[in-house]
Write a protein that holds these residues in place. Structure first.
Motif, mmCIF file in Angstrom:
data_model
loop_
_atom_site.group_PDB
_atom_site.id
_atom_site.type_symbol
_atom_site.label_atom_id
_atom_site.label_comp_id
_atom_site.label_asym_id
_atom_site.label_seq_id
_atom_site.Cartn_x
_atom_site.Cartn_y
_atom_site.Cartn_z
ATOM 1 N N ASN A 81 0.957 -1.294 0.024
ATOM 2 C CA ASN A 81 0.006 -0.085 0.067
ATOM 3 C C ASN A 81 1.020 1.221 -0.020
ATOM 4 O O ASN A 81 2.020 1.302 0.533
ATOM 5 N N SER A 82 0.381 2.354 -0.504
ATOM 6 C CA SER A 82 1.102 3.729 -0.499
ATOM 7 C C SER A 82 0.976 4.102 0.924
ATOM 8 O O SER A 82 0.277 3.743 1.827
ATOM 9 N N THR A 83 2.129 4.584 1.369
ATOM 10 C CA THR A 83 2.278 5.422 2.838
ATOM 11 C C THR A 83 2.561 6.804 2.561
ATOM 12 O O THR A 83 1.987 7.535 2.161
ATOM 13 N N SER A 84 3.861 7.169 3.008
ATOM 14 C CA SER A 84 4.479 8.449 2.851
ATOM 15 C C SER A 84 4.773 8.744 1.466
ATOM 16 O O SER A 84 4.671 9.913 0.850
ATOM 17 N N ASN A 85 5.150 7.712 0.652
ATOM 18 C CA ASN A 85 5.180 7.936 -0.823
ATOM 19 C C ASN A 85 4.164 6.835 -1.671
ATOM 20 O O ASN A 85 3.734 6.215 -1.128
ATOM 21 N N ILE A 151 10.581 -2.117 -0.676
ATOM 22 C CA ILE A 151 10.349 -0.426 -1.225
ATOM 23 C C ILE A 151 9.434 -0.745 -2.511
ATOM 24 O O ILE A 151 9.409 -1.904 -3.534
ATOM 25 N N SER A 152 8.423 0.087 -2.728
ATOM 26 C CA SER A 152 7.418 0.141 -3.874
ATOM 27 C C SER A 152 7.173 1.474 -4.357
ATOM 28 O O SER A 152 6.689 2.582 -3.453
ATOM 29 N N LEU A 153 7.531 1.904 -5.403
ATOM 30 C CA LEU A 153 7.671 3.285 -6.084
ATOM 31 C C LEU A 153 6.783 3.533 -7.271
ATOM 32 O O LEU A 153 6.938 2.834 -8.086
ATOM 33 N N LEU A 154 5.656 4.196 -7.106
ATOM 34 C CA LEU A 154 4.699 4.620 -8.267
ATOM 35 C C LEU A 154 5.440 5.057 -9.829
ATOM 36 O O LEU A 154 5.333 4.300 -10.697
#
Length: 328
Positions: A81-85, A151-154
């Motif tokens: 899930n998205s958090t701070s990013n 780590i997961s980045l859009l």
């Protein structure tokens, strides 16, 4: 300078330890045989029990596996899930992904059996394979031992996952970045023999191909385009209507997709791109002229290859307790 016997033995022992560590950190068949012997059977049984009530999930799960592996490797980063990013899950290529709850339900079953042992990344890989087998598609080896990333980045999902509008050069680059070749590109595209798409993924081919309203992609068969406009995507603002990728056999894993591509009836520009080069077109033709059994065997090899992309093993990553959240 000569090495003392003591120093030589010390170096030898360190090399042996390093070798053992490297071999233990590889994916392997039945990785959970001792730590969670029922894990793979639990996953398979759950998939087999539910897939017949929702066979479209097979396309969903294999797409999820594909999208996961193309960003940071097969590490279940697509589930976070998205958090701070903003996470991959919220990137445009993944907004139409489904099946997250299905994976969570499997994770809960496996956690109840063996807490903290089986990774979400392995669950995605196994569930994708099992779902395709359940609808009569190919089987392939799924060596396990993947660990989950944190780590997961859009932005990475946006730049690494091939879009439906991709041309061949873009496809070759994105697949090549993952160690996949032209053969893998054509074979893995064969997964489009199942599943559906929404109109917004390809409507520019029908209504706005050159950026001018009313222009149509000349590489798309005109009769097919006319039928899509008349019965499926009736105007450019239709973003939600659903179209079968392989009309008439959306839940059957067969060679129909390749036949459509050669007839210029592939739904996406990325499908049409496969016949814009003699190299990839020859693969399409070869697969189509071969047997279904041969296609299954080749597809299986490419799927296993894809499932090994930049995996985290050994002490890398973690085993998430919940697939949508990193461990605290």
């Amino acid at each position: 300078m000569k090495m003392s016997r003591h120093s030589y033995l010390r170096v030898l022992i360190l090399c042996i330890i390093a070798f053992i560590g490297s071999t233990e950190a590889q994916l392997q068949q039945n990785f959970y045989a001792k730590s969670c012997p029922n894990a793979e059977k639990l996953i398979q049984n759950f998939v087999y029990e539910h897939i017949h009530n929702a066979p479209s999930l097979a396309a969903t799960l294999i797409r999820m596996h594909f999208h996961d592996c193309f960003v940071r490797g097969c590490d279940a980063s697509v589930l976070l899930n998205s958090t701070s990013n903003q996470a991959e899950k919220d990137a445009p290529p993944n907004l139409t992904l489904r099946g997250f709850d299905f994976i969570d339900r499997i994770k809960s079953l496996v956690e109840a059996e063996c807490p903290g042992v089986v990774s979400c990344a392995d669950i995605i890989a196994l569930a994708a394979r099992d779902s395709i087998v359940a609808i009569g598609g190919p089987n392939w080896n799924v060596p396990t031992g993947r660990r989950d990333g944190s780590i997961s980045l859009l932005a990475e999902a946006r730049s690494n996952i091939p879009a439906p509008t991709s041309n061949l050069t873009t496809l070759q680059t994105l697949f090549g970045n993952q160690g996949l070749d032209n053969n893998d590109l054509v074979l893995l595209s064969g997964a489009h023999t199942i599943g559906v798409s929404i109109c917004s993924s390809f409507s520019n081919r029908l209504y706005n191909f050159t950026g001018v309203v009313g222009t149509q992609d000349p590489s798309l068969d005109s009769e097919y385009a006319a039928n899509l406009k008349r019965f499926k995507c009736k105007n450019i603002s239709d973003t939600n209507s659903i179209v079968e990728m392989d009309p008439g056999s959306r839940n059957t894993f067969d060679l129909g997709y390749y036949s459509l591509v050669l007839k210029r009836r592939g739904l996406f520009q990325s499908d049409a791109a496969l016949i814009t080069s003699p190299v990839t077109k020859s693969v399409v033709t070869r697969v189509l002229q071969g047997s279904l059994e041969n296609f299954f065997a080749e597809f299986a090899k490419s799927m296993e290859k894809m499932g090994r992309i930049n995996v985290k093993t050994g002490t890398q990553g973690e085993i998430r307790k919940q697939c949508a959240l990193v461990n605290s």
